[in-house]
Every structure is written in C-alpha cells, then in structure tokens.
Design a protein around this motif. Structure first.
Motif, PDB file in Angstrom:
ATOM      1  N   ALA A  48       0.872  -1.171   0.000  1.00 59.19           N
ATOM      2  CA  ALA A  48       0.000   0.000   0.000  1.00 59.19           C
ATOM      3  C   ALA A  48       0.913   1.226   0.000  1.00 59.19           C
ATOM      4  N   ILE A  49       0.784   2.062  -1.030  1.00 55.79           N
ATOM      5  CA  ILE A  49       1.705   3.168  -1.240  1.00 55.79           C
ATOM      6  C   ILE A  49       0.929   4.350  -1.816  1.00 55.79           C
ATOM      7  N   SER A  50       1.402   5.562  -1.572  1.00 60.93           N
ATOM      8  CA  SER A  50       0.730   6.738  -2.117  1.00 60.93           C
ATOM      9  C   SER A  50       0.945   6.785  -3.628  1.00 60.93           C
ATOM     10  N   PRO A  51       0.031   7.402  -4.363  1.00 63.93           N
ATOM     11  CA  PRO A  51       0.196   7.483  -5.823  1.00 63.93           C
ATOM     12  C   PRO A  51       1.474   8.210  -6.240  1.00 63.93           C
ATOM     13  N   GLU A  52       1.889   9.215  -5.473  1.00 65.40           N
ATOM     14  CA  GLU A  52       3.116   9.951  -5.797  1.00 65.40           C
ATOM     15  C   GLU A  52       4.348   9.050  -5.675  1.00 65.40           C
ATOM     16  N   LEU A  53       4.406   8.275  -4.577  1.00 64.55           N
ATOM     17  CA  LEU A  53       5.538   7.364  -4.399  1.00 64.55           C
ATOM     18  C   LEU A  53       5.486   6.229  -5.421  1.00 64.55           C
ATOM     19  N   TYR A  54       4.295   5.785  -5.778  1.00 69.63           N
ATOM     20  CA  TYR A  54       4.166   4.761  -6.814  1.00 69.63           C
ATOM     21  C   TYR A  54       4.762   5.266  -8.129  1.00 69.63           C
ATOM     22  N   ASP A  55       4.408   6.482  -8.517  1.00 63.36           N
ATOM     23  CA  ASP A  55       4.953   7.061  -9.749  1.00 63.36           C
ATOM     24  C   ASP A  55       6.463   7.248  -9.646  1.00 63.36           C
ATOM     25  N   TYR A  56       6.949   7.639  -8.472  1.00 62.76           N
ATOM     26  CA  TYR A  56       8.389   7.826  -8.262  1.00 62.76           C
ATOM     27  C   TYR A  56       9.151   6.509  -8.445  1.00 62.76           C
ATOM     28  N   PHE A  57       8.636   5.426  -7.862  1.00 68.62           N
ATOM     29  CA  PHE A  57       9.308   4.131  -7.984  1.00 68.62           C
ATOM     30  C   PHE A  57       9.131   3.510  -9.369  1.00 68.62           C
ATOM     31  N   ARG A  58       8.134   3.935 -10.123  1.00 64.96           N
ATOM     32  CA  ARG A  58       8.005   3.499 -11.514  1.00 64.96           C
ATOM     33  C   ARG A  58       9.011   4.234 -12.401  1.00 64.96           C
ATOM     34  N   GLY A  59       9.426   5.421 -11.972  1.00 66.79           N
ATOM     35  CA  GLY A  59      10.316   6.247 -12.780  1.00 66.79           C
ATOM     36  C   GLY A  59      11.725   6.299 -12.229  1.00 66.79           C
ATOM     37  N   LYS A  60      12.137   7.502 -11.794  1.00 62.41           N
ATOM     38  CA  LYS A  60      13.540   7.701 -11.428  1.00 62.41           C
ATOM     39  C   LYS A  60      13.947   7.072 -10.100  1.00 62.41           C
ATOM     40  N   GLY A  61      13.013   6.650  -9.274  1.00 64.63           N
ATOM     41  CA  GLY A  61      13.363   5.998  -8.009  1.00 64.63           C
ATOM     42  C   GLY A  61      13.533   4.489  -8.112  1.00 64.63           C
ATOM     43  N   ASN A  62      13.325   3.949  -9.314  1.00 69.00           N
ATOM     44  CA  ASN A  62      13.406   2.511  -9.524  1.00 69.00           C
ATOM     45  C   ASN A  62      14.841   2.015  -9.369  1.00 69.00           C
ATOM     46  N   ASN A  63      15.008   0.964  -8.587  1.00 72.83           N
ATOM     47  CA  ASN A  63      16.294   0.286  -8.397  1.00 72.83           C
ATOM     48  C   ASN A  63      17.368   1.190  -7.775  1.00 72.83           C
ATOM     49  N   ILE A  64      16.959   2.117  -6.931  1.00 70.76           N
ATOM     50  CA  ILE A  64      17.878   2.995  -6.201  1.00 70.76           C
ATOM     51  C   ILE A  64      17.655   2.758  -4.711  1.00 70.76           C
ATOM     52  N   GLN A  65      18.747   2.723  -3.968  1.00 73.57           N
ATOM     53  CA  GLN A  65      18.666   2.504  -2.516  1.00 73.57           C
ATOM     54  C   GLN A  65      17.992   3.698  -1.835  1.00 73.57           C
ATOM     55  N   HIS A  66      17.018   3.411  -0.976  1.00 69.56           N
ATOM     56  CA  HIS A  66      16.295   4.415  -0.204  1.00 69.56           C
ATOM     57  C   HIS A  66      16.146   3.929   1.232  1.00 69.56           C
ATOM     58  N   ARG A  67      15.920   4.854   2.125  1.00 69.99           N
ATOM     59  CA  ARG A  67      15.477   4.494   3.480  1.00 69.99           C
ATOM     60  C   ARG A  67      13.960   4.591   3.446  1.00 69.99           C
TER      61      ARG A  67
END
Length: 188
Positions: free
Chosen positions: A40-59
C-alpha cells in the motif's frame, strides 16, 4: 500486532494492482529482490518508484502485519536526504473518532438485547450504554496512538522487510535440498 520500522532497500518492478482509495495504491513489487505481493503506497511514491526511483537505494519506513496483509509504505528518504511522507493531519483524528463512535454504536445495538441475560431489566439501558462508551474510549485511544506513532516515524527502529516478503526463485536455481548427490537414475 503491526510492526513499525525502517529499512534501507530498493524497490523494483512495481506494478499497480488496484486503487484502494484516493490516497493509496495497492501494488506488487520486488523489495531487495524479494517479492512483496501487496504494497500500500501513495500514488506519488508509486509514480516515483516506476520512474527515477526505480532500483535505487532508499530508506523506507514500513508498517507490516503479516505476509497476507499489505505492507504499508509511510515515508521514503532519498540519497539527498529529502523525505516524502504521507500527511498525518487532524482529519485522521476525526476519522478515528467517527469510526470509533460508529463501531461503539453498533456494539451498543448488538449488546442491548442480550443485557437481560447478564443484568436486571432496569439496568439494561445503562449497562449497554457503558459497554458502548468503553468500546468507544478503547478504540479512540488506540486509533490516536497509532496516528501519533505514524506521525513520529523518524523514531522507529531499524528492521528487516524479509519477514513480510517471499524469496523469488530464479530459473534453474537449486532447491535447498540438493537431490543430485543421492545417486539415482538421473546421475550417470
């Protein structure tokens, strides 16, 4: 009992399953290479992980209950130190109060006909009212504690997301039990 923790991890292959409500998307993803069937994730974070946040280390700050329940993403911190979190506002406290009040009214309505079994007929109304009030107070305090815990997510302990995800079996990966050493008809 839900677990509140953060973990340094990567999210890849995120795919939308459904829209739970206006502020939440249910998706599947790989978290640190392990499959999470429900996130369960916010739509903004979903879009972020579909785009430039994909496969990048995050906390990432998570709430988990079990493997069958969705993993809730509360906040994400990127490499620059920017944190994106779900807003915790006064409307969440109002929603907790209203849902507690509604559930208490339902408990009162259900318990009222059964009160003569436990108390004298004269005390039936007051006993049912006290039961409804106690249920309301319990649920409101519990909801307020969860909301305040979510708003203070930076103080959560570090944890592992592996308990709430499943290992993805790769093609031609050996099982944990290696059957090749038994010397059967397959081994020449």
């Amino acid at each position: 009992m839900p677990k509140f923790f953060y973990s340094d991890c990567t999210i890849t292959n995120i795919q939308k399953k459904s829209q739970i409500n206006l502020g939440t998307v249910e998706a599947t993803a790989l978290v640190n290479g392990r499959e999470a069937k429900k996130i369960a994730i916010s739509p903004e974070l979903y879009d972020y992980f579909r785009g430039k946040g994909n496969n990048i280390q995050h906390r990432i700050w998570f709430i988990t209950k079990s493997k069958k329940k969705p993993i809730t993403v509360i906040a994400v911190k990127n490499a620059q130190g920017d944190i994106s979190s779900t807003p915790t506002s006064a409307k969440n406290y109002v929603a907790a109060a209203l849902s507690s009040l509604l559930f208490s009214a339902i408990i009162w309505a259900i318990s009222w006909p059964f009160m003569p079994i436990f108390v004298d007929r004269r005390d039936q109304d007051s006993s049912a009212l006290w039961i409804g009030f106690i249920v309301f107070l319990f649920l409101f305090v519990r909801g307020a504690r969860v909301i305040s815990k979510i708003s203070n997510f930076r103080s959560w302990p570090q944890g592992s997301i592996d308990e709430s995800t499943t290992k993805v079996k790769q093609l031609f990966e050996k099982d944990e039990k290696d059957h090749s050493s038994k010397g059967g008809w397959q081994n020449n």
